[in-house]
Design a protein around this motif. Sequence first.
Motif, mmCIF file in Angstrom:
data_model
loop_
_atom_site.group_PDB
_atom_site.id
_atom_site.type_symbol
_atom_site.label_atom_id
_atom_site.label_comp_id
_atom_site.label_asym_id
_atom_site.label_seq_id
_atom_site.Cartn_x
_atom_site.Cartn_y
_atom_site.Cartn_z
ATOM 1 N N ALA A 91 0.841 -1.200 0.000
ATOM 2 C CA ALA A 91 0.000 0.000 0.000
ATOM 3 C C ALA A 91 0.876 1.250 0.000
ATOM 4 N N VAL A 92 0.390 2.283 -0.648
ATOM 5 C CA VAL A 92 1.082 3.567 -0.674
ATOM 6 C C VAL A 92 1.048 4.189 0.715
ATOM 7 N N ASN A 93 2.170 4.715 1.161
ATOM 8 C CA ASN A 93 2.266 5.441 2.433
ATOM 9 C C ASN A 93 1.759 4.660 3.643
ATOM 10 N N SER A 94 1.894 3.360 3.612
ATOM 11 C CA SER A 94 1.540 2.565 4.780
ATOM 12 C C SER A 94 2.606 2.777 5.855
ATOM 13 N N LYS A 95 2.437 2.122 6.984
ATOM 14 C CA LYS A 95 3.434 2.184 8.051
ATOM 15 C C LYS A 95 3.893 0.764 8.335
ATOM 16 N N ILE A 96 5.128 0.635 8.800
ATOM 17 C CA ILE A 96 5.677 -0.679 9.132
ATOM 18 C C ILE A 96 5.999 -0.701 10.622
ATOM 19 N N LEU A 97 5.371 -1.633 11.345
ATOM 20 C CA LEU A 97 5.707 -1.858 12.748
ATOM 21 C C LEU A 97 6.833 -2.883 12.771
ATOM 22 N N ILE A 98 7.995 -2.454 13.242
ATOM 23 C CA ILE A 98 9.184 -3.298 13.291
ATOM 24 C C ILE A 98 9.317 -3.821 14.721
ATOM 25 N N THR A 99 9.394 -5.131 14.863
ATOM 26 C CA THR A 99 9.585 -5.745 16.175
ATOM 27 C C THR A 99 10.777 -6.691 16.074
ATOM 28 N N MET A 100 11.842 -6.355 16.773
ATOM 29 C CA MET A 100 13.036 -7.201 16.801
ATOM 30 C C MET A 100 13.186 -7.768 18.205
ATOM 31 N N ASN A 101 13.308 -9.077 18.278
ATOM 32 C CA ASN A 101 13.429 -9.762 19.558
ATOM 33 C C ASN A 101 14.755 -10.508 19.581
ATOM 34 N N ALA A 102 15.660 -10.072 20.443
ATOM 35 C CA ALA A 102 16.964 -10.721 20.579
ATOM 36 C C ALA A 102 17.465 -10.507 21.999
ATOM 37 N N PRO A 103 17.656 -11.589 22.758
ATOM 38 C CA PRO A 103 18.209 -11.438 24.099
ATOM 39 C C PRO A 103 19.568 -10.723 24.028
ATOM 40 N N ALA A 104 19.751 -9.737 24.879
ATOM 41 C CA ALA A 104 21.013 -8.980 24.907
ATOM 42 C C ALA A 104 21.639 -9.105 26.287
ATOM 43 N N ASN A 105 22.972 -9.194 26.324
ATOM 44 C CA ASN A 105 23.666 -9.159 27.607
ATOM 45 C C ASN A 105 25.068 -8.596 27.420
ATOM 46 N N MET A 106 25.620 -8.104 28.525
ATOM 47 C CA MET A 106 26.983 -7.571 28.531
ATOM 48 C C MET A 106 27.723 -8.126 29.734
#
Length: 186
Positions: free
Chosen positions: A76-91
């Motif tokens: 679709a023209v001018n739609s929106k994208i919901l980006i969901t990134m799931n990645a466990p992070a640690n330091m």
Amino acid sequence: RIRYCNSEESNMTLTVLNKIGTASILDNAITSGKIVVGAAGKVLQVVQGTSTGTFNTTSSTPVAVASLSQVITTIAVNSKILITMNAPANMNHGADNRAVVSIRSSIDSFAASLFEQIYASSGAWDQLGNVIQFLHTHGQAAGTNITYTAYARKTSGGQPIYLSDPWGSTTSGIAMNSTTLTEVSA
């Protein structure tokens, strides 16, 4: 039966024309020109990729995280994208250990961050947040391929940031990270 405002009744038959069942709609048959005005916020498509890949870096310049990348072709023209990134992070240990994970897109050749998540650790192993979410108003035409990729960099401290490697549990072969792109009508 049809009841009129003045309470009169009629035995008139009402026929609905142009009714199409969902089984009759071909894939990719709904284009931007066919979306009903006022249908904003409707889910148009969902694309998801998962990976068992791990990542870590001590670089102070952004590094692409290949296991957190997904492409979507807009419908679709001018739609929106919901980006969901799931990645466990640690330091790891270290005073003032900080890192940034950002979301970038192919629209500008991954030059600018759309959103940044800041992580901080001090003195011990810290399990950090898993999910990064951002709603992107991309302004592109229907049929445009857009790739969204996570980038990571260290901002202070000598220890790496680890993504998708929570205490070495990726050896099980279970997908530890995912990128889900949901296109919604504007």
